[in-house]
Design a protein around this motif. Structure first.
Motif, PDB file in Angstrom:
ATOM      1  N   SER A   1     -35.010  -5.609  -4.139  1.00  0.00           N
ATOM      2  CA  SER A   1     -34.909  -7.306  -2.878  1.00  0.00           C
ATOM      3  C   SER A   1     -34.841  -8.407  -4.373  1.00  0.00           C
ATOM      4  O   SER A   1     -35.763  -8.069  -5.313  1.00  0.00           O
ATOM      5  CB  SER A   1     -36.104  -7.758  -1.846  1.00  0.00           C
ATOM      6  N   PRO A   2     -33.987  -9.674  -3.705  1.00  0.00           N
ATOM      7  CA  PRO A   2     -33.812 -11.013  -4.562  1.00  0.00           C
ATOM      8  C   PRO A   2     -35.284 -11.000  -5.423  1.00  0.00           C
ATOM      9  O   PRO A   2     -34.857 -11.438  -7.027  1.00  0.00           O
ATOM     10  CB  PRO A   2     -32.957 -11.742  -3.534  1.00  0.00           C
ATOM     11  N   ASP A   3     -36.655 -10.720  -4.227  1.00  0.00           N
ATOM     12  CA  ASP A   3     -38.137 -10.905  -5.729  1.00  0.00           C
ATOM     13  C   ASP A   3     -38.752 -10.507  -6.798  1.00  0.00           C
ATOM     14  O   ASP A   3     -39.655 -10.445  -6.643  1.00  0.00           O
ATOM     15  CB  ASP A   3     -38.926 -12.107  -4.439  1.00  0.00           C
ATOM     16  N   GLY A   4     -37.578  -9.026  -6.407  1.00  0.00           N
ATOM     17  CA  GLY A   4     -38.074  -8.250  -7.853  1.00  0.00           C
ATOM     18  C   GLY A   4     -39.208  -7.183  -7.416  1.00  0.00           C
ATOM     19  O   GLY A   4     -39.448  -6.598  -8.349  1.00  0.00           O
ATOM     20  N   ILE A   5     -39.329  -7.321  -5.391  1.00  0.00           N
ATOM     21  CA  ILE A   5     -40.302  -6.130  -5.504  1.00  0.00           C
ATOM     22  C   ILE A   5     -39.299  -5.621  -4.426  1.00  0.00           C
ATOM     23  O   ILE A   5     -38.470  -5.755  -3.823  1.00  0.00           O
ATOM     24  CB  ILE A   5     -41.198  -6.751  -4.564  1.00  0.00           C
ATOM     25  N   ALA A   6     -40.016  -3.757  -4.604  1.00  0.00           N
ATOM     26  CA  ALA A   6     -39.142  -2.617  -3.785  1.00  0.00           C
ATOM     27  C   ALA A   6     -40.117  -2.920  -2.479  1.00  0.00           C
ATOM     28  O   ALA A   6     -41.140  -2.204  -2.877  1.00  0.00           O
ATOM     29  CB  ALA A   6     -39.063  -1.728  -4.087  1.00  0.00           C
ATOM     30  N   HIS A   7     -39.477  -3.242  -1.677  1.00  0.00           N
ATOM     31  CA  HIS A   7     -40.040  -2.389  -0.170  1.00  0.00           C
ATOM     32  C   HIS A   7     -39.403  -1.175   0.552  1.00  0.00           C
ATOM     33  O   HIS A   7     -40.409  -0.701   0.884  1.00  0.00           O
ATOM     34  CB  HIS A   7     -39.867  -3.875   1.091  1.00  0.00           C
ATOM     35  N   VAL A   8     -38.535  -0.821   0.117  1.00  0.00           N
ATOM     36  CA  VAL A   8     -37.803   0.301   0.516  1.00  0.00           C
ATOM     37  C   VAL A   8     -37.382   1.640  -0.287  1.00  0.00           C
ATOM     38  O   VAL A   8     -36.867   1.176  -1.365  1.00  0.00           O
ATOM     39  CB  VAL A   8     -36.695   0.145   2.114  1.00  0.00           C
ATOM     40  N   VAL A   9     -37.042   2.534  -0.222  1.00  0.00           N
ATOM     41  CA  VAL A   9     -36.670   3.328  -0.736  1.00  0.00           C
ATOM     42  C   VAL A   9     -35.089   4.784   0.095  1.00  0.00           C
ATOM     43  O   VAL A   9     -35.525   4.285   1.215  1.00  0.00           O
ATOM     44  CB  VAL A   9     -36.880   4.931  -1.708  1.00  0.00           C
ATOM     45  N   TYR A  10     -34.212   4.924  -0.319  1.00  0.00           N
ATOM     46  CA  TYR A  10     -33.355   5.760   0.375  1.00  0.00           C
ATOM     47  C   TYR A  10     -33.126   6.968  -0.235  1.00  0.00           C
ATOM     48  O   TYR A  10     -33.845   7.312  -1.665  1.00  0.00           O
ATOM     49  CB  TYR A  10     -31.530   4.872   0.509  1.00  0.00           C
ATOM     50  N   LEU A  11     -33.342   8.479   0.457  1.00  0.00           N
ATOM     51  CA  LEU A  11     -33.701   9.567  -0.203  1.00  0.00           C
ATOM     52  C   LEU A  11     -32.135   9.738   0.224  1.00  0.00           C
ATOM     53  O   LEU A  11     -30.469   9.396   0.903  1.00  0.00           O
ATOM     54  CB  LEU A  11     -34.647  10.451   1.232  1.00  0.00           C
ATOM     55  N   ALA A  12     -32.002  11.309  -0.797  1.00  0.00           N
ATOM     56  CA  ALA A  12     -30.645  12.096  -0.192  1.00  0.00           C
ATOM     57  C   ALA A  12     -29.902  12.201   0.903  1.00  0.00           C
ATOM     58  O   ALA A  12     -30.832  12.759   1.988  1.00  0.00           O
ATOM     59  CB  ALA A  12     -31.078  13.069  -1.393  1.00  0.00           C
ATOM     60  N   GLY A  13     -29.026  12.012   1.649  1.00  0.00           N
ATOM     61  CA  GLY A  13     -28.520  12.452   2.596  1.00  0.00           C
ATOM     62  C   GLY A  13     -27.965  10.991   2.879  1.00  0.00           C
ATOM     63  O   GLY A  13     -27.588  10.787   4.657  1.00  0.00           O
ATOM     64  N   THR A  14     -28.647   9.902   3.228  1.00  0.00           N
ATOM     65  CA  THR A  14     -28.334   8.122   3.815  1.00  0.00           C
ATOM     66  C   THR A  14     -27.231   8.771   4.257  1.00  0.00           C
ATOM     67  O   THR A  14     -26.796   8.629   2.568  1.00  0.00           O
ATOM     68  CB  THR A  14     -28.975   7.496   3.336  1.00  0.00           C
ATOM     69  N   LYS A  15     -26.598   7.847   4.858  1.00  0.00           N
ATOM     70  CA  LYS A  15     -25.549   7.689   5.367  1.00  0.00           C
ATOM     71  C   LYS A  15     -25.284   6.088   5.094  1.00  0.00           C
ATOM     72  O   LYS A  15     -25.808   5.176   4.614  1.00  0.00           O
ATOM     73  CB  LYS A  15     -25.309   7.631   6.421  1.00  0.00           C
ATOM     74  N   VAL A  16     -23.458   6.217   4.911  1.00  0.00           N
ATOM     75  CA  VAL A  16     -22.632   5.342   4.438  1.00  0.00           C
ATOM     76  C   VAL A  16     -22.868   3.879   5.298  1.00  0.00           C
ATOM     77  O   VAL A  16     -23.553   2.778   5.025  1.00  0.00           O
ATOM     78  CB  VAL A  16     -21.315   5.324   5.108  1.00  0.00           C
ATOM     79  N   VAL A  17     -23.544   4.550   6.939  1.00  0.00           N
ATOM     80  CA  VAL A  17     -23.190   3.278   7.610  1.00  0.00           C
ATOM     81  C   VAL A  17     -24.797   2.603   7.678  1.00  0.00           C
ATOM     82  O   VAL A  17     -25.217   1.718   7.874  1.00  0.00           O
ATOM     83  CB  VAL A  17     -23.312   3.934   8.974  1.00  0.00           C
ATOM     84  N   ASP A  18     -25.894   3.457   7.075  1.00  0.00           N
ATOM     85  CA  ASP A  18     -26.948   2.939   6.763  1.00  0.00           C
ATOM     86  C   ASP A  18     -27.651   1.864   5.693  1.00  0.00           C
ATOM     87  O   ASP A  18     -27.786   1.090   6.099  1.00  0.00           O
ATOM     88  CB  ASP A  18     -28.413   4.083   6.628  1.00  0.00           C
ATOM     89  N   TYR A  19     -27.428   2.116   4.565  1.00  0.00           N
ATOM     90  CA  TYR A  19     -26.139   1.179   3.283  1.00  0.00           C
ATOM     91  C   TYR A  19     -26.434  -0.174   3.627  1.00  0.00           C
ATOM     92  O   TYR A  19     -26.579  -0.746   3.949  1.00  0.00           O
ATOM     93  CB  TYR A  19     -25.607   1.906   1.867  1.00  0.00           C
ATOM     94  N   ALA A  20     -24.901   0.270   4.949  1.00  0.00           N
ATOM     95  CA  ALA A  20     -24.183  -0.951   4.659  1.00  0.00           C
ATOM     96  C   ALA A  20     -25.178  -2.073   5.628  1.00  0.00           C
ATOM     97  O   ALA A  20     -24.488  -3.044   5.686  1.00  0.00           O
ATOM     98  CB  ALA A  20     -22.512  -0.454   5.922  1.00  0.00           C
ATOM     99  N   HIS A  21     -26.008  -0.968   6.884  1.00  0.00           N
ATOM    100  CA  HIS A  21     -26.872  -2.464   8.051  1.00  0.00           C
ATOM    101  C   HIS A  21     -27.861  -2.623   6.830  1.00  0.00           C
ATOM    102  O   HIS A  21     -27.969  -3.925   7.305  1.00  0.00           O
ATOM    103  CB  HIS A  21     -27.353  -1.107   8.464  1.00  0.00           C
TER     104      HIS A  21
END
Length: 222
Positions: A192-212
């Motif tokens: 995130s802009p604060d320099g902290i990662a709160h989430v990861v995305y796994l292989a197979g994540t959909k375009v709509v999920d990234y866009a959301h």
């Protein structure tokens, strides 16, 4: 033809999240859940609000210093300060997961307002530096989005940075048939802009999920 295999990654620094490691190509395992079928983030434990997989222990942005596609030293923290940053470790000769992940992120960014797109950095660190020179990385990433950042360096240095994030890398190995196997963790770590990662995305994540998720992560929502 490449031989591919899946490994089990150690828990992400006590995050209690097992992320697959793959040689980029086994259709039976990469981008799929243990029971088969594509990954649906809303079905995974911890997926709430944003659709990425929540980290129980958020990760600070590592002090990555590698070489960019322009041949110059790249200070990851300084260059991406205040921006949503999607970080991925992979390699340009990968036949499936790496190009698919980059294409899906590019497609998601393409449907967002320009104002949001301007606040996002996508950084691709090679797991195969012997073959992925700065020039090779730059040409490959340009096929997806010219703004994507490619970084290379020694394998030992790259593996050390990946280890800080719980991303397992294995040195490339040539097989008896002449093919090369490169096994690596396939998660996208979202800082995130604060320099902290709160989430990861796994292989197979959909375009709509990234866009959301991207606009929510930009706004600091996790």
């Amino acid at each position: 033809m490449r031989r591919h295999r899946s490994l089990v990654v150690a828990l992400l620094a006590g995050i209690l999240l097992a992320v697959p490691v793959a040689g980029c190509g086994s259709p039976e395992t990469t981008g799929r859940r243990a029971g088969g079928g594509p990954v649906h983030l809303d079905d995974l434990q911890g997926a709430a609000g944003v659709r990425g997989v929540a980290l129980q222990n958020p990760l600070g942005k590592p002090d990555i210093r590698l070489t960019g596609t322009d041949g110059r030293s790249y200070d990851f923290r300084a260059a991406t300060a205040g921006r949503l940053t999607l970080l991925f470790f992979g390699y340009t000769h990968c036949p499936d997961i790496c190009p698919t992940t980059m294409a899906d992120i590019a497609a998601a960014l393409g449907v967002l307002p320009a104002a949001d797109r301007a606040k996002v950095s996508v950084v691709f660190v090679t797991s195969d530096p012997q073959r992925d020179t700065a020039a090779v990385l730059g040409a490959w990433l340009a096929h997806f989005d010219p703004s994507f950042i490619g970084l290379t360096g020694s394998f030992e240095l790259i593996a050390g940075y990946a280890d800080q994030l719980g991303v397992t890398l294995e040195r490339s190995r040539q097989q008896p048939d002449g093919s090369v196997t490169v096994s690596h963790g396939t998660q996208v770590t979202a800082f995130s802009p604060d320099g902290i990662a709160h989430v990861v995305y796994l292989a197979g994540t959909k375009v709509v999920d990234y866009a959301h998720d991207i606009p929510l992560l930009i706004a600091g929502r996790t």
